[in-house]
Scaffold this motif. Structure first.
Motif, PDB file in Angstrom:
ATOM      1  N   ARG A 247     -47.847  -2.286 -15.962  1.00 46.38           N
ATOM      2  CA  ARG A 247     -47.125  -1.444 -16.928  1.00 46.38           C
ATOM      3  C   ARG A 247     -46.542  -2.286 -18.054  1.00 46.38           C
ATOM      4  O   ARG A 247     -46.662  -1.961 -19.242  1.00 46.38           O
ATOM      5  CB  ARG A 247     -46.004  -0.691 -16.211  1.00 46.38           C
ATOM      6  CG  ARG A 247     -45.240   0.268 -17.136  1.00 46.38           C
ATOM      7  CD  ARG A 247     -43.831   0.528 -16.643  1.00 46.38           C
ATOM      8  NE  ARG A 247     -42.998  -0.666 -16.671  1.00 46.38           N
ATOM      9  CZ  ARG A 247     -42.453  -1.165 -17.789  1.00 46.38           C
ATOM     10  NH1 ARG A 247     -42.676  -0.591 -18.964  1.00 46.38           N
ATOM     11  NH2 ARG A 247     -41.701  -2.247 -17.718  1.00 46.38           N
ATOM     12  N   GLU A 248     -45.941  -3.398 -17.656  1.00 44.65           N
ATOM     13  CA  GLU A 248     -45.311  -4.276 -18.645  1.00 44.65           C
ATOM     14  C   GLU A 248     -46.358  -4.869 -19.587  1.00 44.65           C
ATOM     15  O   GLU A 248     -46.161  -4.888 -20.807  1.00 44.65           O
ATOM     16  CB  GLU A 248     -44.564  -5.387 -17.909  1.00 44.65           C
ATOM     17  CG  GLU A 248     -43.895  -6.404 -18.811  1.00 44.65           C
ATOM     18  CD  GLU A 248     -43.266  -7.539 -18.015  1.00 44.65           C
ATOM     19  OE1 GLU A 248     -43.227  -8.666 -18.546  1.00 44.65           O
ATOM     20  OE2 GLU A 248     -42.844  -7.290 -16.863  1.00 44.65           O
ATOM     21  N   LYS A 249     -47.453  -5.363 -19.018  1.00 44.52           N
ATOM     22  CA  LYS A 249     -48.481  -6.012 -19.840  1.00 44.52           C
ATOM     23  C   LYS A 249     -49.169  -5.022 -20.772  1.00 44.52           C
ATOM     24  O   LYS A 249     -49.532  -5.373 -21.902  1.00 44.52           O
ATOM     25  CB  LYS A 249     -49.525  -6.673 -18.943  1.00 44.52           C
ATOM     26  CG  LYS A 249     -48.992  -7.794 -18.070  1.00 44.52           C
ATOM     27  CD  LYS A 249     -48.553  -8.985 -18.897  1.00 44.52           C
ATOM     28  CE  LYS A 249     -48.094 -10.147 -18.022  1.00 44.52           C
ATOM     29  NZ  LYS A 249     -47.623 -11.292 -18.846  1.00 44.52           N
TER      30      LYS A 249
ATOM     31  N   GLU B 252     -46.013  -2.591 -11.623  1.00 47.90           N
ATOM     32  CA  GLU B 252     -44.968  -2.833 -12.619  1.00 47.90           C
ATOM     33  C   GLU B 252     -45.411  -3.895 -13.631  1.00 47.90           C
ATOM     34  O   GLU B 252     -45.167  -3.762 -14.836  1.00 47.90           O
ATOM     35  CB  GLU B 252     -43.667  -3.261 -11.940  1.00 47.90           C
ATOM     36  CG  GLU B 252     -42.551  -3.694 -12.888  1.00 47.90           C
ATOM     37  CD  GLU B 252     -42.168  -2.649 -13.930  1.00 47.90           C
ATOM     38  OE1 GLU B 252     -41.621  -3.055 -14.982  1.00 47.90           O
ATOM     39  OE2 GLU B 252     -42.429  -1.446 -13.708  1.00 47.90           O
TER      40      GLU B 252
END
Length: 484
Positions: free
Chosen positions: A448-450, A445
Motif C-alpha cells: 500500500r505504501e509503495k 501494508e
C-alpha cells in the motif's frame, strides 16, 4: 495466454474461423493465425498482431481462402497454427499452454529419431512444432496426442486438423477450457464459449481434463475418456475470461459480481462517495461491490477503446505503462474532491495500477481505497503464462517480502529495479500467503505504501473459491499459494 478455434462443416467455414478466432483476441496480443483445409492441401497465414488487431491483419486473407474445415489461433507466444507431415499423415496443429521441460523433450526426440527441429532467433524452438514432433512419435494420431499430454511438464490443449476431421484435446488436468459448439451443418471447438454464439453455433459440451474428441461436421465422439483429476485455472474467472464466458458451467460475469459482493461484506460500511472498477476486468467485481454495499457505482475513468482496445499492447513494458494512462480519460466532474473504492481484478507488478491511482489523485480525487479481487500473486504461473513475468521477483508481493526479510533491495514500484533474485524459503512464503498472519499484514501494508493507496485489501482465497462455486480440489491456485 492464447486461445484456439476450429471448425468442421459441410459448407465453407472461412468466415466462421475468421470471426471465431477474432473473438479470442483478449487472450493474446502477439500473433494470430488461420489455417484452412482446401482441396489441394492446407492454406495457412500467420501475422503479428502487436500493433494492429487480428481483424485488420486477416481481412485480406479471407478472400484467398476457401474450405470446409480449419483452425485458428491467438497467441502470446510462438507463430501458429503449424502444419506437419509424419507417418500418420499430414495435419495442422494449434496449441495453448506451456512446456517447462522443453529442452529435455527436444533432446529426447533428436536422440530417439535422429531428426531435427527448425530454430528461430537464438536457437528457440517453436512450442507447437515440438508438440507436433511428440504427436508423430505415436503409432496413431490419438496415441501421439496422449503421449504429448503425458510427457509435457506444464500443460497443452490442442486442435489437430486432418483430412478426416479434427481432434480436440484438452490438457491433462484441464487447466485451460475447450468447448464444443454445434449448428445444423457443422461443429466447432473453442477456448471461449461465447466465441461461437454470434456465428450461429450453440453450446454442446465442455471437454473434461485429458479428454480427446474427434469432430466431424455431423458429430463429436470421445476417443479418449476424461481423467477424474482436474486443476482448472481459477484466474479464468477472476481475470482472463471474457465476461460472457462459461467454464465448468460457471459464468464469468456472475462469478465476478458475487466476488465483488463478498469483498463489500468484508469491508462493511465505507466512508466513500463512489465505487469504481478499473476497466475492463475490474468492472464486474466493482458492480457486485456497489450493489452489495449500496454505494453508487461511477466511472471516473473512461477507457478510450477506438485506438488502444487491449490492455497488453505493445510488448514493451514502458510503452504499455504510457498507453495504459493514455487509454483512460478522466471525468473531472466525478473525480473532483471525491473518495473512491477502486476495484481491480488483481495486482501483479503494481506499476499500472499505481499510475492509475496517481492519475485519479492528480485529477482531484480525495482518497482511493484499492480492493484486489483476488489474493496477492506470490508465484509466476507454471502452466499458462498468465502474466508476462520473467521471474517471481517481478511480482510486487515478492519484492515486498524481500525487503521485509532483509534480503537486499527495496520494493520499488518499478519492476525494472529488480536487483538480484534471492530464494525465499517455502515456509516463509507460505506464511506471507496466509491472510491471518502478521507477515501477510506487513506485506500488504508495504505494498500500500509503495503503490500510493489510501488503503489496500485483497480478496481472501477462501472467498474467491466460494464465489467461483467449484469444488476447491478441482481449481488451480498455484499463483496464490504455490499448491499444485
Amino acid at each position: 495466454m492464447g486461445g484456439v478455434f476450429g471448425v468442421v462443416s459441410h459448407s465453407d467455414c472461412v468466415m466462421d474461423i475468421f470471426f471465431g478466432t477474432d473473438y479470442h483476441s483478449h487472450l493474446g496480443t502477439k500473433r494470430g493465425g488461420m489455417c484452412i483445409l482446401e482441396n489441394d492441401g492446407f492454406n495457412r497465414a500467420i501475422h503479428n498482431i502487436e500493433n494492429s488487431p487480428f481483424r485488420s491483419k486477416f481481412e485480406p486473407e479471407i478472400e484467398t481462402m476457401e474450405g470446409n474445415a480449419g483452425i485458428g489461433a491467438i497467441s502470446d507466444g510462438d507463430p501458429q497454427p503449424l502444419t506437419a507431415r509424419g507417418k500418420n499423415g499430414h495435419f495442422a496443429l494449434t496449441t495453448v499452454g506451456r512446456i517447462n521441460n522443453k529442452t529435455a523433450l527436444v533432446e529426447e526426440i533428436i536422440e530417439r529419431t535422429g531428426g531435427q527441429f527448425m530454430t528461430m532467433s537464438k536457437g528457440h524452438i517453436n512450442n507447437t512444432e515440438l508438440v507436433a514432433a511428440l504427436i508423430s512419435t505415436g503409432e496413431t494420431l490419438i496415441e501421439g496426442i496422449k503421449n504429448a499430454q503425458e510427457k509435457i511438464d506444464g500443460s497443452v490443449t490442442m486442435l489437430v486438423l486432418t483430412e478426416e476431421g479434427m481432434y480436440a484435446a484438452r490438457d491433462k488436468y484441464g487447466r485451460t477450457p475447450l468447448i464444443i459448439g454445434k449448428k445444423e451443418d457443422g461443429r466447432c471447438a473453442a477456448s471461449e464459449s461465447f466465441a461461437f454464439i454470434n456465428i450461429g453455433y450453440e453450446f454442446e459440451r465442455e471437454l473434461g481434463p485429458g479428454e480427446i474428441a474427434f469432430i466431424t461436421a455431423d458429430k463429436d465422439e470421445t476417443v479418449v475418456e476424461p481423467h477424474d483429476e482436474m486443476r482448472v485455472c481459477t484466474f479464468l474467472w477472476s481475470y482472463f475470461g471474457y465476461t460472457p464466458s462459461i467454464y465448468e458451467g460457471r459464468n464469468v460475469e456472475v462469478m465476478r459480481n458475487k466476488n465483488g459482493a463478498s469483498m463489500a461484506r468484508q469491508d462493511g460500511k465505507m466512508d466513500v462517495d463512489y465505487v469504481a472498477g478499473v476497466p475492463d476486468s475490474g468492472v464486474a467485481h466493482a458492480l457486485g461491490y456497489a450493489s452489495e454495499s449500496k454505494i453508487p457505482y461511477a466511472r471516473p475513468l473512461i477507457k478510450y477503446t477506438p485506438t488502444w482496445p487491449r490492455s497488453f499492447m505493445p510488448q514493451n513494458q514502458k510503452a504499455r505503462n504510457v498507453i495504459a494512462k493514455m487509454k483512460l480519460i478522466p471525468v473531472f466532474k466525478i473525480i473532483k474532491n471525491k473518495k473512491f473504492v477502486l476495484v481491480d481484478d488483481s495486482i501483479v507488478r503494481g506499476t499500472q495500477l499505481s499510475e492509475t491511482v496517481k492519475y485519479l489523485t492528480d485529477s482531484g480525487a480525495k482518497e482511493i481505497h484499492v480492493r484486489s479481487a483476488c489474493p496477492p500473486i506470490m508465484y509466476g504461473c507454471k502452466y499458462l503464462n498468465f502474466s508476462r513475468s520473467v521471474s517471481d521477483m517481478e511480482l510486487i508481493s515478492r519484492r515486498c517480502i524481500r525487503e521485509l526479510e532483509g534480503l537486499g533491495g527495496e520494493a520499488d514500484a518499478n519492476p525494472d529495479h529488480l536487483g538480484e533474485s534471492v530464494d525465499i524459503p517455502a515456509d516463509i512464503l507460505a506464511e506471507y500467503a496466509d491472510a491471518s498472519t502478521e507477515r501477510y499484514r506487513s506485506m500488504v501494508e508495504l505494498m500500500r505504501e509503495k503503490l500510493g493507496f489510501d488503503s489496500l485489501k485483497f480478496q481472501t482465497l477462501e472467498e474467491l473459491l466460494a464465489a467461483t462455486d467449484i469444488e476447491p480440489c478441482k481449481l488451480c491456485t498455484y499463483c496464490w499459494n504455490g499448491r499444485e
